[in-house]
Structures are given as C-alpha cells and as structure tokens.
Scaffold this motif. Structure first.
Motif, PDB file in Angstrom:
ATOM      1  N   TYR A  18       7.881  51.100 -56.766  1.00 50.17           N
ATOM      2  CA  TYR A  18       7.126  50.752 -55.560  1.00 50.17           C
ATOM      3  C   TYR A  18       7.128  49.237 -55.362  1.00 50.17           C
ATOM      4  CZ  TYR A  18       3.295  49.873 -52.374  1.00 50.17           C
ATOM      5  OH  TYR A  18       2.541  49.417 -51.322  1.00 50.17           O
ATOM      6  N   ASN A  19       6.812  48.483 -56.413  1.00 45.52           N
ATOM      7  CA  ASN A  19       6.753  47.024 -56.289  1.00 45.52           C
ATOM      8  C   ASN A  19       8.107  46.431 -55.922  1.00 45.52           C
ATOM      9  OD1 ASN A  19       4.019  46.941 -56.867  1.00 45.52           O
ATOM     10  ND2 ASN A  19       4.336  46.588 -59.047  1.00 45.52           N
ATOM     11  N   PHE A  20       9.176  46.974 -56.481  1.00 49.17           N
ATOM     12  CA  PHE A  20      10.520  46.500 -56.156  1.00 49.17           C
ATOM     13  C   PHE A  20      10.840  46.740 -54.684  1.00 49.17           C
ATOM     14  CE2 PHE A  20      15.082  47.319 -55.681  1.00 49.17           C
ATOM     15  CZ  PHE A  20      15.580  46.082 -56.043  1.00 49.17           C
ATOM     16  N   ARG A  21      10.574  47.941 -54.210  1.00 51.28           N
ATOM     17  CA  ARG A  21      10.863  48.251 -52.800  1.00 51.28           C
ATOM     18  C   ARG A  21       9.966  47.453 -51.869  1.00 51.28           C
ATOM     19  NH1 ARG A  21      12.814  54.183 -52.317  1.00 51.28           N
ATOM     20  NH2 ARG A  21      14.528  54.120 -53.796  1.00 51.28           N
ATOM     21  N   HIS A  22       8.711  47.317 -52.231  1.00 52.05           N
ATOM     22  CA  HIS A  22       7.768  46.541 -51.424  1.00 52.05           C
ATOM     23  C   HIS A  22       8.237  45.093 -51.324  1.00 52.05           C
ATOM     24  CE1 HIS A  22       3.984  44.307 -50.628  1.00 52.05           C
ATOM     25  NE2 HIS A  22       3.729  45.342 -49.864  1.00 52.05           N
ATOM     26  N   SER A  23       8.641  44.516 -52.439  1.00 54.75           N
ATOM     27  CA  SER A  23       9.126  43.138 -52.466  1.00 54.75           C
ATOM     28  C   SER A  23      10.399  42.991 -51.635  1.00 54.75           C
ATOM     29  CB  SER A  23       9.386  42.716 -53.912  1.00 54.75           C
ATOM     30  OG  SER A  23       9.886  41.412 -53.972  1.00 54.75           O
ATOM     31  N   SER A  24      11.302  43.969 -51.738  1.00 53.46           N
ATOM     32  CA  SER A  24      12.542  43.928 -50.960  1.00 53.46           C
ATOM     33  C   SER A  24      12.244  43.944 -49.469  1.00 53.46           C
ATOM     34  CB  SER A  24      13.435  45.116 -51.313  1.00 53.46           C
ATOM     35  OG  SER A  24      13.808  45.086 -52.665  1.00 53.46           O
ATOM     36  N   LEU A  25      11.349  44.829 -49.059  1.00 51.06           N
ATOM     37  CA  LEU A  25      11.004  44.910 -47.641  1.00 51.06           C
ATOM     38  C   LEU A  25      10.295  43.649 -47.162  1.00 51.06           C
ATOM     39  CD1 LEU A  25       9.837  48.616 -47.379  1.00 51.06           C
ATOM     40  CD2 LEU A  25      11.919  47.614 -46.438  1.00 51.06           C
ATOM     41  N   ARG A  26       9.437  43.100 -48.002  1.00 47.28           N
ATOM     42  CA  ARG A  26       8.744  41.867 -47.624  1.00 47.28           C
ATOM     43  C   ARG A  26       9.743  40.737 -47.400  1.00 47.28           C
ATOM     44  NH1 ARG A  26       3.387  38.978 -49.903  1.00 47.28           N
ATOM     45  NH2 ARG A  26       3.796  36.974 -48.953  1.00 47.28           N
ATOM     46  N   ASN A  27      10.760  40.649 -48.254  1.00 47.64           N
ATOM     47  CA  ASN A  27      11.778  39.618 -48.073  1.00 47.64           C
ATOM     48  C   ASN A  27      12.506  39.783 -46.743  1.00 47.64           C
ATOM     49  OD1 ASN A  27      11.238  38.332 -50.483  1.00 47.64           O
ATOM     50  ND2 ASN A  27      12.790  39.449 -51.625  1.00 47.64           N
ATOM     51  N   ILE A  28      12.826  41.011 -46.393  1.00 47.71           N
ATOM     52  CA  ILE A  28      13.505  41.273 -45.124  1.00 47.71           C
ATOM     53  C   ILE A  28      12.610  40.881 -43.949  1.00 47.71           C
ATOM     54  CG2 ILE A  28      14.371  43.119 -43.618  1.00 47.71           C
ATOM     55  CD1 ILE A  28      15.294  44.523 -46.273  1.00 47.71           C
ATOM     56  N   ILE A  29      11.359  41.275 -44.013  1.00 43.50           N
ATOM     57  CA  ILE A  29      10.421  40.963 -42.939  1.00 43.50           C
ATOM     58  C   ILE A  29      10.229  39.455 -42.805  1.00 43.50           C
ATOM     59  CG2 ILE A  29       8.002  41.168 -42.216  1.00 43.50           C
ATOM     60  CD1 ILE A  29       8.165  44.066 -43.456  1.00 43.50           C
ATOM     61  N   GLU A  30      10.091  38.757 -43.941  1.00 46.49           N
ATOM     62  CA  GLU A  30       9.934  37.309 -43.903  1.00 46.49           C
ATOM     63  C   GLU A  30      11.160  36.643 -43.286  1.00 46.49           C
ATOM     64  OE1 GLU A  30       8.951  35.878 -47.804  1.00 46.49           O
ATOM     65  OE2 GLU A  30       7.009  36.891 -47.794  1.00 46.49           O
ATOM     66  N   ARG A  31      12.340  37.150 -43.614  1.00 50.68           N
ATOM     67  CA  ARG A  31      13.567  36.583 -43.054  1.00 50.68           C
ATOM     68  C   ARG A  31      13.627  36.819 -41.547  1.00 50.68           C
ATOM     69  NH1 ARG A  31      18.768  36.224 -46.359  1.00 50.68           N
ATOM     70  NH2 ARG A  31      19.555  34.435 -45.261  1.00 50.68           N
ATOM     71  N   CYS A  32      13.220  38.015 -41.101  1.00 47.90           N
ATOM     72  CA  CYS A  32      13.203  38.312 -39.662  1.00 47.90           C
ATOM     73  C   CYS A  32      12.248  37.384 -38.922  1.00 47.90           C
ATOM     74  CB  CYS A  32      12.818  39.769 -39.413  1.00 47.90           C
ATOM     75  SG  CYS A  32      14.063  40.948 -39.944  1.00 47.90           S
ATOM     76  N   PHE A  33      11.051  37.212 -39.468  1.00 40.03           N
ATOM     77  CA  PHE A  33      10.098  36.293 -38.837  1.00 40.03           C
ATOM     78  C   PHE A  33      10.642  34.870 -38.863  1.00 40.03           C
ATOM     79  CE2 PHE A  33       6.715  39.545 -39.329  1.00 40.03           C
ATOM     80  CZ  PHE A  33       6.227  39.501 -38.035  1.00 40.03           C
ATOM     81  N   GLY A  34      11.331  34.505 -39.930  1.00 38.40           N
ATOM     82  CA  GLY A  34      11.928  33.172 -40.009  1.00 38.40           C
ATOM     83  C   GLY A  34      12.951  32.945 -38.915  1.00 38.40           C
ATOM     84  N   LEU A  35      13.763  33.976 -38.627  1.00 40.21           N
ATOM     85  CA  LEU A  35      14.760  33.865 -37.566  1.00 40.21           C
ATOM     86  C   LEU A  35      14.102  33.700 -36.195  1.00 40.21           C
ATOM     87  CD1 LEU A  35      17.251  36.598 -38.772  1.00 40.21           C
ATOM     88  CD2 LEU A  35      17.601  34.122 -38.813  1.00 40.21           C
ATOM     89  N   VAL A  36      13.074  34.488 -35.937  1.00 40.26           N
ATOM     90  CA  VAL A  36      12.372  34.388 -34.656  1.00 40.26           C
ATOM     91  C   VAL A  36      11.685  33.027 -34.549  1.00 40.26           C
ATOM     92  CG1 VAL A  36      10.528  35.363 -33.220  1.00 40.26           C
ATOM     93  CG2 VAL A  36      12.131  36.875 -34.382  1.00 40.26           C
ATOM     94  N   LYS A  37      11.140  32.563 -35.659  1.00 40.47           N
ATOM     95  CA  LYS A  37      10.471  31.265 -35.669  1.00 40.47           C
ATOM     96  C   LYS A  37      11.471  30.144 -35.389  1.00 40.47           C
ATOM     97  CE  LYS A  37       7.515  28.387 -38.597  1.00 40.47           C
ATOM     98  NZ  LYS A  37       6.883  28.266 -39.906  1.00 40.47           N
ATOM     99  N   MET A  38      12.705  30.269 -35.918  1.00 38.49           N
ATOM    100  CA  MET A  38      13.733  29.261 -35.656  1.00 38.49           C
ATOM    101  C   MET A  38      14.134  29.259 -34.187  1.00 38.49           C
ATOM    102  SD  MET A  38      16.226  29.268 -39.028  1.00 38.49           S
ATOM    103  CE  MET A  38      17.414  30.218 -38.181  1.00 38.49           C
ATOM    104  N   ARG A  39      14.161  30.421 -33.579  1.00 37.45           N
ATOM    105  CA  ARG A  39      14.624  30.534 -32.195  1.00 37.45           C
ATOM    106  C   ARG A  39      13.592  30.021 -31.189  1.00 37.45           C
ATOM    107  NH1 ARG A  39      18.625  33.310 -29.887  1.00 37.45           N
ATOM    108  NH2 ARG A  39      18.983  34.687 -31.631  1.00 37.45           N
TER     109      ARG A  39
END
Length: 126
Positions: A18-39
């Motif tokens: 659970y923690n591994f999958r949760h961490s993986s998804l959090r990284n993806i979400i953070e990267r997506c927000f980072g892209l929108v924030k850059m734009r």
C-alpha cells in the motif's frame, strides 16, 4: 520509494505494498501539478481570491492544460530536458491546506484506507 530500488527486494506485506503504491501515485500527482504550475504563472503566487474562486482557477487551468496537450504535437512543457532542468518543481507545502477532522471522520478515513490496502494486497496475490 528508494528502498525498493532495482537491487533490493520489492515491497512485502499489505502495508508495504500500500505504501509503495501510495508513494508512486503521489509522485505522479506531484509531477502533474508541477507541470500545470510551470505552464500557468498564476500558481507561482495565487492572488488572495476566495477559496471557491481558487478552486475554479485550478479547474480552468487543468482543463486548458489538457486541451493544449490534446491539440499539440509538440509541447515544450513536456520536453524531457526542460522538465529535468526545471527549477519550478512543485513544493507540496505550497498547496497543502491543513484540514481538521473529527475523530469519527478520522476513523472513517482509516477504514477506507484499510479497504484500499486490502484490495491492493488481494490483487497482488492473485
């Protein structure tokens, strides 16, 4: 996630999976927000709009971002070199708002999290 590198064992047990999958998804979400924030520069320092207005701004920007992605063949925001060298990484502390919850709500969230963990664990073992 670093503890599950190529040369180590993978996650074992319900909580680790659970923690591994949760961490993986959090990284993806953070990267997506980072892209929108850059734009959209508005995210570098959100004006003091009412919270409901801020929510609408986020939804509008995400919608525009998705439209741009669906229409463009080349997108400089998604250029790997631009992404790798960017200093505009999302700072989660910038967007996390402290939310108070009642004890009942906390128990409900724990139950929901445990259900998800059980489903993930069952999926891994079938």
């Amino acid at each position: 996630m670093q503890e599950y590198g190529r040369h180590t064992r993978g996650p074992r047990g319900r909580e680790e999976v659970y923690n591994f999958r949760h961490s993986s998804l959090r990284n993806i979400i953070e990267r997506c927000f980072g892209l929108v924030k850059m734009r959209f520069a508005i995210f570098k320092q959100m004006p003091p709009y009412h919270f409901d207005t801020q929510v609408l701004i986020v939804i509008a920007c995400c919608t525009l971002h998705n439209f741009i992605r669906s229409q463009g063949e080349s997108d400089e925001i998604f250029d790997c070199e631009t992404l790798e060298s960017s200093q505009n990484e999302l700072d989660v502390d910038d967007i996390v708002e402290v939310v108070s919850a009642t004890n009942t709500q906390m128990r409900q969230m724990d139950i929901y999290r445990d259900r998800i963990a059980n489903l993930i664990w069952e999926d891994c073992n079938h």
